[in-house]
Design a protein around this motif. Structure first.
Motif, PDB file in Angstrom:
ATOM      1  N   VAL A 115      -5.085 -48.153  15.071  1.00 30.29           N
ATOM      2  CA  VAL A 115      -4.458 -48.706  16.271  1.00 30.29           C
ATOM      3  C   VAL A 115      -5.098 -48.112  17.538  1.00 30.29           C
ATOM      4  CG1 VAL A 115      -2.283 -48.807  17.579  1.00 30.29           C
ATOM      5  CG2 VAL A 115      -2.303 -49.273  15.123  1.00 30.29           C
ATOM      6  N   ASP A 116      -5.456 -46.845  17.498  1.00 32.29           N
ATOM      7  CA  ASP A 116      -6.107 -46.217  18.655  1.00 32.29           C
ATOM      8  C   ASP A 116      -7.383 -46.952  19.060  1.00 32.29           C
ATOM      9  OD1 ASP A 116      -4.144 -44.303  18.849  1.00 32.29           O
ATOM     10  OD2 ASP A 116      -5.323 -42.733  17.859  1.00 32.29           O
ATOM     11  N   HIS A 117      -8.086 -47.508  18.092  1.00 28.48           N
ATOM     12  CA  HIS A 117      -9.302 -48.254  18.412  1.00 28.48           C
ATOM     13  C   HIS A 117      -8.989 -49.483  19.268  1.00 28.48           C
ATOM     14  CE1 HIS A 117     -11.057 -45.634  15.431  1.00 28.48           C
ATOM     15  NE2 HIS A 117     -12.252 -46.056  15.800  1.00 28.48           N
ATOM     16  N   PHE A 118      -7.820 -50.069  19.071  1.00 25.12           N
ATOM     17  CA  PHE A 118      -7.454 -51.242  19.854  1.00 25.12           C
ATOM     18  C   PHE A 118      -7.103 -50.872  21.300  1.00 25.12           C
ATOM     19  CE2 PHE A 118      -7.239 -52.978  15.653  1.00 25.12           C
ATOM     20  CZ  PHE A 118      -7.698 -54.268  15.825  1.00 25.12           C
ATOM     21  N   THR A 119      -6.526 -49.711  21.512  1.00 27.16           N
ATOM     22  CA  THR A 119      -6.257 -49.311  22.894  1.00 27.16           C
ATOM     23  C   THR A 119      -7.571 -49.040  23.622  1.00 27.16           C
ATOM     24  OG1 THR A 119      -5.926 -46.993  22.245  1.00 27.16           O
ATOM     25  CG2 THR A 119      -3.971 -48.382  22.379  1.00 27.16           C
ATOM     26  N   PHE A 120      -8.516 -48.443  22.918  1.00 26.57           N
ATOM     27  CA  PHE A 120      -9.833 -48.211  23.501  1.00 26.57           C
ATOM     28  C   PHE A 120     -10.524 -49.549  23.761  1.00 26.57           C
ATOM     29  CE2 PHE A 120     -14.128 -45.885  22.913  1.00 26.57           C
ATOM     30  CZ  PHE A 120     -14.176 -45.551  24.260  1.00 26.57           C
ATOM     31  N   ALA A 122      -9.094 -52.370  24.459  1.00 27.67           N
ATOM     32  CA  ALA A 122      -8.473 -52.986  25.638  1.00 27.67           C
ATOM     33  C   ALA A 122      -9.083 -52.426  26.925  1.00 27.67           C
ATOM     34  CB  ALA A 122      -6.965 -52.759  25.620  1.00 27.67           C
ATOM     35  N   GLY A 123      -9.258 -51.123  26.980  1.00 25.17           N
ATOM     36  CA  GLY A 123      -9.862 -50.518  28.165  1.00 25.17           C
ATOM     37  C   GLY A 123     -11.290 -50.975  28.371  1.00 25.17           C
TER      38      GLY A 123
END
Length: 144
Positions: A115-120, A122-123
């Motif tokens: 999931v952390d990869h998706f926040t990155f 998005a940025g």
């Protein structure tokens, strides 16, 4: 009103600072990643091999070189939009390849890494759209 006319070419000091900090964060993440690769390229190759990819040492070196290029682009602003898009594709590939659904059963923390990869992502997509800002940014490779 078009999207272009809604955007102001003049940045406030806080916008300039936010953009520069964001660029530094992007660069720092890739500096950390490439540093670990250069410290122990064999371990990186082992990790790649464990995921089932062929030619792991070659791919480790390719990843390291890509990350160096991304760092340079994020720090200078040169080719910023293409670099952010390449980084976005790279980050989502890494998320699926090394932390995707096949890894969740063995280690529930892998879902969080995924999931952390998706926040990155998005940025990076937001950065690709808005560019490197007007300060400390080479405008090489940009349409504007």
């Amino acid at each position: 009103m078009s999207l272009e006319s809604a955007q102001s070419p003049v940045q406030t000091p806080w916008q300039t600072a936010a953009i520069l900090i964001g660029r530094l964060i992007f660069a720092a993440v890739f500096v950390m990643a490439v540093t670990f690769k250069f410290i122990d390229m064999g371990a990186t190759a082992g990790y790649i091999a464990a995921a089932g990819f062929p030619f792991p040492l070659f791919l480790a070196w390719c990843a390291a070189l890509l990350e160096v290029v991304l760092v340079l682009c994020f720090l200078t602003g040169a080719f910023f939009t293409p670099a952010a898009l390449v980084a976005a594709v790279y980050v989502i590939f890494l998320g699926f390849a090394f932390h995707g659904p096949s890894h969740w059963a063995g280690n529930q923390a892998e879902f969080g890494f995924f999931v952390d990869h998706f926040t990155f992502l998005a940025g990076l997509l937001f950065a690709a759209v808005h560019g490197p800002g007007n300060v400390l940014a080479l405008k090489l490779g940009s349409a504007s």
